[in-house]
Design an enzyme around this catalytic site. Structure first.
Site, short mmCIF file in Angstrom:
data_model
loop_
_atom_site.label_atom_id
_atom_site.label_comp_id
_atom_site.label_asym_id
_atom_site.label_seq_id
_atom_site.Cartn_x
_atom_site.Cartn_y
_atom_site.Cartn_z
N ASP A 192 0.85 -1.19 0.00
CA ASP A 192 0.00 0.00 0.00
C ASP A 192 0.89 1.24 0.00
OD1 ASP A 192 -3.07 0.76 0.75
OD2 ASP A 192 -1.67 2.19 1.64
N ASN A 200 -3.23 12.97 -3.53
CA ASN A 200 -4.39 13.38 -4.34
C ASN A 200 -4.99 14.69 -3.84
OD1 ASN A 200 -4.53 11.38 -6.33
ND2 ASN A 200 -5.61 9.97 -4.97
N HIS A 205 -5.41 14.65 -8.76
CA HIS A 205 -5.41 13.25 -9.20
C HIS A 205 -4.40 12.99 -10.32
CE1 HIS A 205 -8.77 11.82 -6.76
NE2 HIS A 205 -9.34 13.00 -6.97
N ASP A 209 -1.98 9.85 -10.23
CA ASP A 209 -1.78 8.88 -11.31
C ASP A 209 -0.29 8.73 -11.64
OD1 ASP A 209 -4.48 8.49 -11.45
OD2 ASP A 209 -4.78 9.65 -13.30
N GLU A 237 -4.71 2.41 -4.34
CA GLU A 237 -3.26 2.50 -4.14
C GLU A 237 -2.71 1.21 -3.58
OE1 GLU A 237 -4.99 4.28 -0.27
OE2 GLU A 237 -5.62 3.94 -2.33
#
Length: 325
Positions: A192, A200, A205, A209, A237
């Site tokens: 994770d 974010n 975002h 990404d 994630e």
């Protein structure tokens, strides 16, 4: 056209059969075959070399194959075969034709310029008055583009669109397959990205990404060097790495540390600068042939929770839960 003087001979390289007979129904049938959208080839029923001999092809066949009807009049369908033509399919074809049964199949054939394509065809026989095959009629179609679209669709159904990694569906399928091998020690890394929500929320975002893509790339370098491993993006994630191993506790722990270090090795570039990104990893492995996907995943998740609460950017190994150790 059919030679009225010699009805057993099919003069074939005329693409219009309107002179074949005075019967208007047969004339229409002949014209329909000649102008059909699908490729049509007619051969005699001589299966042994140098046969069968091509006696007719329509315009669609010429377009598909690159061969002209005139060029084919001394050749056999074997002219379209090559290295990738499936011999087992050809054997099934011959076996069907020998006993006069219809055949359906597909294989790689080759155009006149040598380029391969996937051809699907169905063949039936025209029989004489004694029931013996007299001609074989093959209706053929180039399905290369269809097969490519199908393969792309199947690949897309198992691939994460953003990272290119396996997705949850592919991961679940591989996990089930690996657990079905009773002698296999299976390791699972549940991973994770630390504080990903903050990325974010703070940078947008697009930055998130970019982080996901680069983290995937760094982890992939380690996974690619691990025989039999599957790296998947299994959540926003969240990532999972399945790996078969012999000395589970030692080798799986070392692998997890290598993955963690690869992600933390340097900052990740985003539009507004660069971010230092880390991951936490929970490790579990099977020790029982009765282990289930739920048991293994629960054990790895428990270890991941300890890695998160213990300070992040670390590896934790679970300490046993039924089928996991």
């Amino acid at each position: 056209m059919i030679d009225k003087e010699h009805p057993d001979s099919l003069s074939p390289f005329s693409l219009s059969l309107q002179s074949a007979t005075d019967d208007p129904t047969l004339r229409i049938l002949g014209e329909a075959v000649a102008s059909a959208y699908d490729a049509v080839m007619i051969t005699d029923a001589v299966l042994d070399s140098p046969g069968p001999h091509i006696v007719f092809v329509n315009a669609a066949f010429e377009r598909m194959s690159g061969w002209s009807a005139e060029e084919l009049k001394t050749l056999t369908p074997r002219v379209m075969q090559g290295p990738e033509t499936d011999r087992a399919t050809l054997q099934r074809l011959r076996a069907a034709l020998v006993v006069g049964e219809p055949f359906q199949g597909s294989t790689v054939n080759y155009r006149r310029d040598g380029s391969p394509f996937i051809m699907e065809w169905s063949i039936s026989s025209v029989k004489d008055e004694y029931g013996a095959p007299r001609y074989f009629v093959a209706v053929q179609r180039d399905i290369t583009a269809f097969r490519r679209r199908l393969a792309d669709a199947e690949e897309g159904a198992r691939t994460d669109a953003l990272t290119g990694l396996a997705n949850r569906r592919a991961y679940d399928a591989r996990l089930s397959a690996m657990l079905a091998q009773p002698d296999l020690v299976l390791g699972l890394l549940a991973m994770d990205i630390d504080r990903f929500k903050q990325v974010n929320d703070t940078y947008g975002h697009g930055a998130g990404d970019a982080v996901l893509i680069e983290v995937s790339r760094r982890m992939s370098r380690i996974a690619a060097a691990t025989p039999g491993a599957l790296l998947a993006r299994t959540g926003g994630e969240e990532f999972s790495l399945l790996v078969p191993c012999t000395d589970a506790k030692q080798s799986i722990g070392e692998l997890a540390e290598a993955v963690r270090a690869s992600v933390a090795a340097g900052p990740i570039a985003i539009d507004s600068g660069a971010l230092n990104v880390t991951i936490s990893i929970g490790v579990a492995s099977t020790t029982s042939p009765m282990a289930t996907a739920e048991m293994l995943s629960r054990a790895a998740d428990r270890a991941l929770y300890r890695a998160k609460t213990g300070g992040r950017n670390r590896v934790e190994v679970t300490v046993g839960d039924g089928g996991a150790a």
